[in-house]
Motif scaffolding. Sequence first.
Motif, mmCIF file in Angstrom:
data_model
loop_
_atom_site.group_PDB
_atom_site.id
_atom_site.type_symbol
_atom_site.label_atom_id
_atom_site.label_comp_id
_atom_site.label_asym_id
_atom_site.label_seq_id
_atom_site.Cartn_x
_atom_site.Cartn_y
_atom_site.Cartn_z
ATOM 1 N N THR A 542 -23.829 38.911 5.560
ATOM 2 C CA THR A 542 -24.928 39.079 6.753
ATOM 3 C C THR A 542 -26.280 39.461 5.812
ATOM 4 O O THR A 542 -27.200 39.572 6.770
ATOM 5 C CB THR A 542 -24.536 39.750 7.775
ATOM 6 N N THR A 547 -31.789 38.924 12.553
ATOM 7 C CA THR A 547 -31.148 40.014 13.354
ATOM 8 C C THR A 547 -30.423 39.176 14.465
ATOM 9 O O THR A 547 -29.205 39.706 15.002
ATOM 10 C CB THR A 547 -32.206 41.016 13.916
ATOM 11 N N GLU A 550 -27.486 37.802 13.160
ATOM 12 C CA GLU A 550 -26.521 38.862 12.690
ATOM 13 C C GLU A 550 -25.668 39.521 13.965
ATOM 14 O O GLU A 550 -24.376 39.906 13.903
ATOM 15 C CB GLU A 550 -27.143 40.094 12.066
ATOM 16 N N GLN A 554 -21.869 39.831 14.448
ATOM 17 C CA GLN A 554 -21.288 41.355 14.815
ATOM 18 C C GLN A 554 -20.446 41.211 16.111
ATOM 19 O O GLN A 554 -19.155 41.653 16.207
ATOM 20 C CB GLN A 554 -22.456 42.245 15.050
ATOM 21 N N THR A 575 -23.406 47.345 9.748
ATOM 22 C CA THR A 575 -22.476 46.419 10.030
ATOM 23 C C THR A 575 -20.785 46.796 9.668
ATOM 24 O O THR A 575 -19.971 46.026 9.848
ATOM 25 C CB THR A 575 -22.728 45.108 8.785
ATOM 26 N N ALA A 639 -30.701 46.462 10.353
ATOM 27 C CA ALA A 639 -30.857 44.987 10.158
ATOM 28 C C ALA A 639 -32.069 44.503 10.192
ATOM 29 O O ALA A 639 -32.661 43.687 9.152
ATOM 30 C CB ALA A 639 -29.981 44.335 10.846
#
Length: 642
Positions: A542, A547, A550, A554, A575, A639
Amino acid sequence: MMRGGGGMGGGMMRGMRGTSADSMFAPSNDNLTDEDVVGRVYDNRVVMRFMTFIKPYKGYALIALASLLVYAAVNAGIPLLIKYGIDWAVAEGEVGRVHIIGAAFMVITVIHFLSNRLQFIFISRTGQHVLYDLRSGMFSHLQNQSNAFYHRTPIGRIMSRMQSDILQLQETFELLALALAELVTVGAIITLMLIVNWKLALVCMFVVPVLTLIMMYWQRFARHSFMRIRRAIAMVNGEYNQNITGVRVVQSLNRQDENMAHFRTLNQEYLDANLEAARYSGMLQPLVELLIGLGIGLGVVLFGGWLLQRDALEVGTLVAFAFWIQRFFEPIRQLTMQYSQLQRAMAAGVRIFEVLDLDPDINDKPDAVALPEVKGEIRYNDVTFHYVEGVDVLKNINVHINAGENVALVGSTGAGKSTFVNLLHRSADVTGGSISVDGYDLRDVKRESLVHQMSMVLQEPYLFSGTVRENISYQNEELTEDQIIEAAKAVGAHDFIMDMDNGYGSELAERGINLSIGQRQLISFARAIAGNPRILVLDEATANIDTHTELLIQQALSRILKGRTSIVIAHRLSTIRNADKIVVLDRGRVAEVGNHDQLLEAGGVYAQLYAINYGLSGPSVDVAPVGGEVIGADGLSPAAAD
């Protein structure tokens, strides 16, 4: 799953040098470049090795050889027929004999045509089959090479050997076949000349020693000229590649004029090298023509005419010798013109067989067993690894990962994280200790059976030309449409795929460049889980995405990691904070092992990394998780700050 992907183990492979096999064709200097290699005009090692590829097609090769020999014999015999036509038929005024000679000449001409036609057909057929086998063999062999091979070998050199060098090697066979025909022709001509009139033959061939000395002297300069051309074209091609691939940087820095001036310098050197080669070639060809003229003038006209005046020679013989002298020098003329081509072909053969002689860095043991379906328990037992003797990258690593456990791997750059997972993937073997999966030492199992049950998602997503469907089912082409869609839905890729023109049948450009990097990574995730691997490795998967993407990943991770053993490498600690276990590496050693709360409380390496990581978001940090993310006081996740 991408086996041996481009981004995996970059740090691991850069330190490795050399080859795994001491090939008979291997260069003695690791820094030897392709343009420095200039082959011999004839290299017996290359020819004998090449013959092994011809063996399966020996039927075609034998027909080609027989046709070639017949063609050469007929080519040498035509002047003899002309001699008999003049001396036996025309000179004696026998009309019947003229008809016989005419009919014989027609038959010989047909044989000459057919043998010439057959040799071209079967030489080409043999060469094309050998070319097919070489391409297939090279492709298969390169597929089995380790990441180390590709990290120490420029891709341009590999492509050069796969394409131009194989074509050059095909020319080796064709040139050698033609050279054999020329040599047979020369041998037949010399034999016939000596039989018909040995005195005139010796006089006509007085130029051969002179030509030999000229060729020996010429080759010294020609070899240097050919090397200069190879180096110059390599520099020109390199400049093309560098400026075209970096054109955006060139234009942004307004370097066009400076780069053009530099290219002109390189291009001028290439021009000068070619002009020098042209001068040498232009010197040799007139010399050969001069020697042909001397052979005919001094041998045939003067000495032959003198013999004719004394009735020691027939007119037909004199005419035949004039033809023979021309045909005698024609093969020599052809061979001199093909000199550089033969050199390139032999050098190409050396380079190709050098690659084919390389053993993969990782080989299965003769008694290796297939790894059965695994649960995913992994043990690193006192593992040590080094690239250079005496400089350990991993030192006495002892880690136990339970089946189905989610383990995070963290540490500063150079701590050994990529090496840790590369050893599990058997991109290299440990130099000390052992790694086992479900109790099986990895060195005792077939690597294919291990890799088949693993998937890796790398930092740089790599997609192949083809459809979205083909990319997701890349590891297992037998997946059903429902299984492909299920994998895409699991990682949140289904919606954007359906928005594409043809859905799962949409064509992707090379490397998937018609998708955003986030979309490419989502398809990489779908590809990784579509094969239902028992072990999943995420190596900075990632790091290069936005974001929002990601966050989608997630949310998907909790689903796709369930029931699988997973190892997640990440610099973004957001993460991995919910991992079952966090392994902290520091300078090649295991510094700490525990969960997020335990490691923060310990105040060691992890706590320092955590502080640095969240320091990027601002001085005040709220560590309460929200949907797997950690939100800072400024409203940004780490992130986003990254």
